[in-house]
Design an enzyme around this catalytic site. Sequence first.
Site, short mmCIF file in Angstrom:
data_model
loop_
_atom_site.label_atom_id
_atom_site.label_comp_id
_atom_site.label_asym_id
_atom_site.label_seq_id
_atom_site.Cartn_x
_atom_site.Cartn_y
_atom_site.Cartn_z
N HIS A 196 -12.87 -5.50 16.95
CA HIS A 196 -11.77 -4.45 16.64
C HIS A 196 -11.85 -3.36 17.68
O HIS A 196 -10.89 -2.76 17.82
CB HIS A 196 -11.96 -3.97 15.33
CG HIS A 196 -10.84 -3.48 14.41
ND1 HIS A 196 -10.65 -3.68 13.08
CD2 HIS A 196 -9.66 -2.68 15.22
CE1 HIS A 196 -9.44 -3.03 13.08
NE2 HIS A 196 -8.94 -2.68 14.18
N LYS A 213 -10.12 -9.24 12.23
CA LYS A 213 -11.10 -8.49 13.20
C LYS A 213 -12.54 -8.00 12.60
O LYS A 213 -12.48 -7.79 11.44
CB LYS A 213 -10.17 -7.23 13.61
CG LYS A 213 -8.72 -7.59 14.26
CD LYS A 213 -8.00 -6.24 14.67
CE LYS A 213 -6.64 -6.48 14.76
NZ LYS A 213 -5.86 -6.48 13.47
N TYR A 218 -9.09 -3.38 7.17
CA TYR A 218 -7.70 -2.78 6.38
C TYR A 218 -7.95 -3.10 4.85
O TYR A 218 -7.22 -2.62 4.05
CB TYR A 218 -6.60 -3.64 6.77
CG TYR A 218 -6.28 -3.54 8.22
CD1 TYR A 218 -6.96 -2.39 9.35
CD2 TYR A 218 -5.64 -4.55 8.69
CE1 TYR A 218 -6.36 -2.33 10.45
CE2 TYR A 218 -5.36 -4.28 10.17
CZ TYR A 218 -5.81 -3.24 10.95
OH TYR A 218 -5.55 -3.26 12.34
N ASP A 274 -1.38 -10.42 11.10
CA ASP A 274 -2.44 -9.84 11.85
C ASP A 274 -3.18 -8.88 10.85
O ASP A 274 -2.41 -8.08 10.09
CB ASP A 274 -1.82 -9.09 12.86
CG ASP A 274 -3.13 -8.24 13.67
OD1 ASP A 274 -3.71 -8.84 14.61
OD2 ASP A 274 -3.43 -7.26 13.12
#
Length: 290
Positions: free
Chosen positions: A119, A86, A61, A56
């Site tokens: 998200h 996401k 990120y 994931d």
Amino acid sequence: MAAAAAGGGSGPGGPAVPLRSGRSIPVLGLGTSHQGGYSHDAVVHALQKCGIRHIDTAKRYGCESLLQKAIKESGVKREDLWITTKLWHSDYGYENTKKACLESCERLGVDYLDLYLIHWPDAHVPGKSNREVRAETWTAMEELYEEGLCRSIGVSNFLISHLEQLKEDCVVTPHVNQAEYHPFQRPQELVDYCRSRGIVFEGYCPLAKGEALTHPSVIQLAKKYGKTPAQICIRWSIQNGIVTIPKSTKAERIEENCKVFDFTIAEDDVEILNGLHDGRHVSWDPSLIV
């Protein structure tokens, strides 16, 4: 939810839970994050040595391209992996969503995503309501799903109110809703709502960013079952029917987090853990987003 605890089927990465898209998501995954860095070696270890097949991540990120390298080095075939990423709010809107999805695929080095999630429910678009932008964005997600670029689609951090609006505005019901889930944040009403609509609930922060590991009840149960506090929290989450994605950048921790299928927590002890819910968030709180 015994089906999720035992798995609604099993692939190379362990038990899996069926989605309405016709795919099955591994019940245990490896979360990645922009916080605390990123460990290439830990991801390779998770894939090669721990049987992890569910990764994931998210554009936010900043590690999608790093994951491409780790996946290549692991030697695990693309078709054996479940890759979730996401869409961040800076890319919301119909055209932006289509473009962002292709860019994420490129960074990850894949031709398709197993799961693509919106998200966060707040759109931050001047002059447009969140609801309007979410509907536009979801329409693009529906098309990405129909085209097969995203094999499943869903949302993250959405509450019942957000899901109800989407239901009124769009056609395809999300396959997954990913939200915070740990002994102190067990949003049972949201979980029940998702189940009633065939939305699989996926939980992040199962260890409450470490806060759950020092709770006396968790420590006591760890001793009783001869397991670690982390294993108790992850097993509890899975037994509650939640697809669970603990994060770690340490190979030994990932190994520990994966050893949760050789024991069952008794119903009375599950209830003890359920009773720890106090509503606290260790991550974002979406309740103020309309």
